[in-house]
Scaffold this active site. Structure first.
Site, PDB file in Angstrom:
ATOM      1  N   LYS A 142       0.830  -1.214   0.000  1.00 43.29           N
ATOM      2  CA  LYS A 142       0.000   0.000   0.000  1.00 43.29           C
ATOM      3  C   LYS A 142       0.864   1.264   0.000  1.00 43.29           C
ATOM      4  CE  LYS A 142      -2.048  -1.151   3.923  1.00 43.29           C
ATOM      5  NZ  LYS A 142      -1.360  -2.418   4.257  1.00 43.29           N
ATOM      6  N   ARG A 178     -10.263   0.169   8.258  1.00 42.24           N
ATOM      7  CA  ARG A 178      -9.703  -1.131   8.607  1.00 42.24           C
ATOM      8  C   ARG A 178     -10.678  -1.991   9.410  1.00 42.24           C
ATOM      9  NH1 ARG A 178      -3.869   0.002   8.487  1.00 42.24           N
ATOM     10  NH2 ARG A 178      -2.724  -1.713   9.355  1.00 42.24           N
ATOM     11  N   ARG A 213      11.854  -4.975   5.160  1.00 37.74           N
ATOM     12  CA  ARG A 213      11.589  -3.563   4.853  1.00 37.74           C
ATOM     13  C   ARG A 213      12.414  -2.603   5.720  1.00 37.74           C
ATOM     14  NH1 ARG A 213       5.602  -1.674   5.566  1.00 37.74           N
ATOM     15  NH2 ARG A 213       5.859  -2.800   7.522  1.00 37.74           N
ATOM     16  N   ARG A 257      10.724  -0.235  11.387  1.00 42.56           N
ATOM     17  CA  ARG A 257       9.575   0.025  12.258  1.00 42.56           C
ATOM     18  C   ARG A 257       9.590  -0.908  13.455  1.00 42.56           C
ATOM     19  NH1 ARG A 257       4.499   0.310   8.251  1.00 42.56           N
ATOM     20  NH2 ARG A 257       3.600  -0.918   9.938  1.00 42.56           N
ATOM     21  N   ARG A 259      -0.616  -8.679  13.481  1.00 49.29           N
ATOM     22  CA  ARG A 259      -1.141  -7.768  12.447  1.00 49.29           C
ATOM     23  C   ARG A 259      -1.881  -8.551  11.353  1.00 49.29           C
ATOM     24  NH1 ARG A 259       4.285  -4.805  11.149  1.00 49.29           N
ATOM     25  NH2 ARG A 259       3.161  -4.020   9.330  1.00 49.29           N
TER      26      ARG A 259
HETATM   27  P1  AP5 Z   1       4.813  -1.571   1.936  1.00 51.92           P
HETATM   28  O1  AP5 Z   1       4.431  -0.778   0.722  1.00 51.92           O
HETATM   29  O2  AP5 Z   1       5.557  -0.883   3.010  1.00 51.92           O
HETATM   30  O3  AP5 Z   1       3.519  -2.328   2.501  1.00 51.92           O
HETATM   31  P2  AP5 Z   1       2.230  -1.770   3.235  1.00 51.92           P
HETATM   32  O4  AP5 Z   1       1.044  -2.419   2.586  1.00 51.92           O
HETATM   33  O5  AP5 Z   1       2.256  -0.289   3.300  1.00 51.92           O
HETATM   34  O6  AP5 Z   1       2.432  -2.468   4.635  1.00 51.92           O
HETATM   35  P3  AP5 Z   1       2.370  -1.882   6.120  1.00 51.92           P
HETATM   36  O7  AP5 Z   1       3.173  -2.815   6.968  1.00 51.92           O
HETATM   37  O8  AP5 Z   1       2.706  -0.426   6.154  1.00 51.92           O
HETATM   38  O9  AP5 Z   1       0.854  -2.098   6.411  1.00 51.92           O
HETATM   39  P4  AP5 Z   1       0.180  -2.096   7.755  1.00 51.92           P
HETATM   40  O10 AP5 Z   1      -1.215  -2.035   7.275  1.00 51.92           O
HETATM   41  O11 AP5 Z   1       0.512  -3.228   8.645  1.00 51.92           O
HETATM   42  O12 AP5 Z   1       0.800  -0.831   8.529  1.00 51.92           O
HETATM   43  P5  AP5 Z   1       0.236   0.612   8.827  1.00 51.92           P
HETATM   44  O13 AP5 Z   1       1.375   1.539   8.862  1.00 51.92           O
HETATM   45  O14 AP5 Z   1      -0.915   0.916   7.953  1.00 51.92           O
HETATM   46  O15 AP5 Z   1       5.656  -2.837   1.411  1.00 51.92           O
HETATM   47  C1  AP5 Z   1       6.265  -3.723   2.323  1.00 51.92           C
HETATM   48  C2  AP5 Z   1       7.664  -4.122   1.800  1.00 51.92           C
HETATM   49  O16 AP5 Z   1       7.487  -4.919   0.634  1.00 51.92           O
HETATM   50  C3  AP5 Z   1       8.537  -2.924   1.386  1.00 51.92           C
HETATM   51  O17 AP5 Z   1       9.861  -3.159   1.785  1.00 51.92           O
HETATM   52  C4  AP5 Z   1       8.425  -2.882  -0.153  1.00 51.92           C
HETATM   53  O18 AP5 Z   1       9.635  -2.435  -0.730  1.00 51.92           O
HETATM   54  C5  AP5 Z   1       8.152  -4.349  -0.500  1.00 51.92           C
HETATM   55  N1  AP5 Z   1       7.221  -4.467  -1.625  1.00 51.92           N
HETATM   56  C6  AP5 Z   1       6.097  -3.707  -1.836  1.00 51.92           C
HETATM   57  N2  AP5 Z   1       5.474  -4.109  -2.969  1.00 51.92           N
HETATM   58  C7  AP5 Z   1       6.199  -5.160  -3.465  1.00 51.92           C
HETATM   59  C8  AP5 Z   1       6.044  -6.000  -4.624  1.00 51.92           C
HETATM   60  N3  AP5 Z   1       5.025  -5.849  -5.479  1.00 51.92           N
HETATM   61  N4  AP5 Z   1       6.979  -6.950  -4.817  1.00 51.92           N
HETATM   62  C9  AP5 Z   1       8.028  -7.107  -3.966  1.00 51.92           C
HETATM   63  N5  AP5 Z   1       8.227  -6.340  -2.850  1.00 51.92           N
HETATM   64  C10 AP5 Z   1       7.320  -5.371  -2.609  1.00 51.92           C
HETATM   65  O19 AP5 Z   1      -0.352   0.431  10.307  1.00 51.92           O
HETATM   66  C11 AP5 Z   1       0.516   0.199  11.402  1.00 51.92           C
HETATM   67  C12 AP5 Z   1      -0.293   0.060  12.678  1.00 51.92           C
HETATM   68  O20 AP5 Z   1      -1.007   1.294  12.943  1.00 51.92           O
HETATM   69  C13 AP5 Z   1      -1.399  -1.010  12.675  1.00 51.92           C
HETATM   70  O21 AP5 Z   1      -0.892  -2.297  12.992  1.00 51.92           O
HETATM   71  C14 AP5 Z   1      -2.341  -0.460  13.746  1.00 51.92           C
HETATM   72  O22 AP5 Z   1      -1.860  -0.696  15.043  1.00 51.92           O
HETATM   73  C15 AP5 Z   1      -2.298   1.042  13.493  1.00 51.92           C
HETATM   74  N6  AP5 Z   1      -3.314   1.506  12.525  1.00 51.92           N
HETATM   75  C16 AP5 Z   1      -3.076   2.095  11.326  1.00 51.92           C
HETATM   76  N7  AP5 Z   1      -4.232   2.376  10.691  1.00 51.92           N
HETATM   77  C17 AP5 Z   1      -5.224   1.950  11.519  1.00 51.92           C
HETATM   78  C18 AP5 Z   1      -6.633   1.931  11.420  1.00 51.92           C
HETATM   79  N8  AP5 Z   1      -7.274   2.423  10.341  1.00 51.92           N
HETATM   80  N9  AP5 Z   1      -7.348   1.423  12.454  1.00 51.92           N
HETATM   81  C19 AP5 Z   1      -6.732   0.949  13.555  1.00 51.92           C
HETATM   82  N10 AP5 Z   1      -5.399   0.910  13.726  1.00 51.92           N
HETATM   83  C20 AP5 Z   1      -4.642   1.403  12.708  1.00 51.92           C
HETATM   84 MG    MG Z   2       2.391   1.104   4.878  1.00 51.45          MG
END
Ligand code: AP5
Ligand code: MG
Length: 216
Positions: free
Chosen positions: A13, A88, A127, A161, A172
């Site tokens: 994402k 989410r 990552r 992170r 997660r």
């Molecule tokens: P990356 O693009 O970083 O993946 P991402 O989908 O952004 O994954 P996140 O870990 O950020 O998602 P998340 O939903 O767990 O975390 P968030 O910050 O939202 O890609 C990952 C890696 O893969 C990178 O190294 C990239 O280079 C590689 N990659 C990408 N695409 C690729 C491909 N096609 N092929 C190969 N490699 C690839 O949330 C964190 C925390 O915040 C949650 O756990 C929760 O506690 C809280 N939170 C956030 N939003 C909410 C909400 N709405 N409600 C409640 N709690 C929330």
């Molecule tokens: Mg992300």
């Protein structure tokens, strides 16, 4: 243009949102980034969210709904936004519908980035990001052009992170399947769900996203 990127942790994402922001002149609204900034700044929300995030659980709906509701009316969202990590839960999705209707805003698409769980763990544990500008990298899949130097800003400090460890990742992924995956039928029933192959390489996923967005 306004759309949701929906996908499990590590689905890509954030990686794709960074690219789409530049291509479409819109802003990325990553609730994870907003919460990490609140934790770093030590705000009340940050204090409430810190331990929950480190464990890999979801932060409360009230906090998230309030954060996004305030954010979508800021001036830089005028041309559109990408919701990355929100909604989410079904409660967040329902609140988003109400909030957008009240502001006379419409979503153009909800895009699922589909990736098998087996791939996600490696993506997350590999990552890292530039500590200065936040550009994202991966040990195997997305290395800087010159090892150890950020392509974007030239700095040499990188960070991981605190929730990118095996234990939190397991939680997660469980949170995704239990609380977020029910959004797929919710949006499918409304006719707004599109799907891209998040297992393809990064450029191919960008192409698929741009195709979906061009169709509206
Ligand atoms: P990356 O693009 O970083 O993946 P991402 O989908 O952004 O994954 P996140 O870990 O950020 O998602 P998340 O939903 O767990 O975390 P968030 O910050 O939202 O890609 C990952 C890696 O893969 C990178 O190294 C990239 O280079 C590689 N990659 C990408 N695409 C690729 C491909 N096609 N092929 C190969 N490699 C690839 O949330 C964190 C925390 O915040 C949650 O756990 C929760 O506690 C809280 N939170 C956030 N939003 C909410 C909400 N709405 N409600 C409640 N709690 C929330
Ligand atoms: Mg992300």
């Amino acid at each position: 243009m306004r759309f949701i990127l929906l996908g499990a942790p590590g689905a890509g994402k954030g990686t794709q949102a960074q690219r789409l922001v530049d291509a479409h002149d819109i802003v990325q609204l990553s609730t994870g980034e907003m919460l990490r900034a609140a934790v770093a700044a030590g705000t009340d929300i940050g204090k409430r969210a810190k331990a929950v995030m480190e464990a890999g659980d979801l932060v409360s709906d009230d906090i998230l709904i309030g954060m996004i509701s305030d954010r979508v009316t800021e001036a830089d969202c005028g041309n559109g936004f990408i919701l990355d990590g929100f909604p989410r839960t079904l409660a967040q999705a329902e609140a988003l519908e109400v909030m957008l209707a009240q502001k006379s805003l419409k979503l153009d698409a909800v895009i699922e980035m589909k990736v098998d769980d087996a791939l996600l763990i490696g993506r997350i544990t590999g990552r890292y990001t530039c500590a200065n500008c936040g550009a994202g990298y991966h040990d195997e899949n997305l290395k800087p052009k010159v090892a150890g130097i950020c392509d974007n800003c030239g700095r040499t400090e990188f960070s991981h992170r605190s929730d990118d460890n095996a234990e939190a990742v397991t939680t997660r992924l469980a949170a995704y399947h239990e609380q977020t995956a029910p959004l797929l039928p919710f949006y499918r029933d409304k006719g707004s769900l599109k799907t891209v192959d998040g297992m393809a390489d990064i450029d191919e996923v960008t192409r698929q996203l741009n195709d979906v967005l061009a169709l509206g």
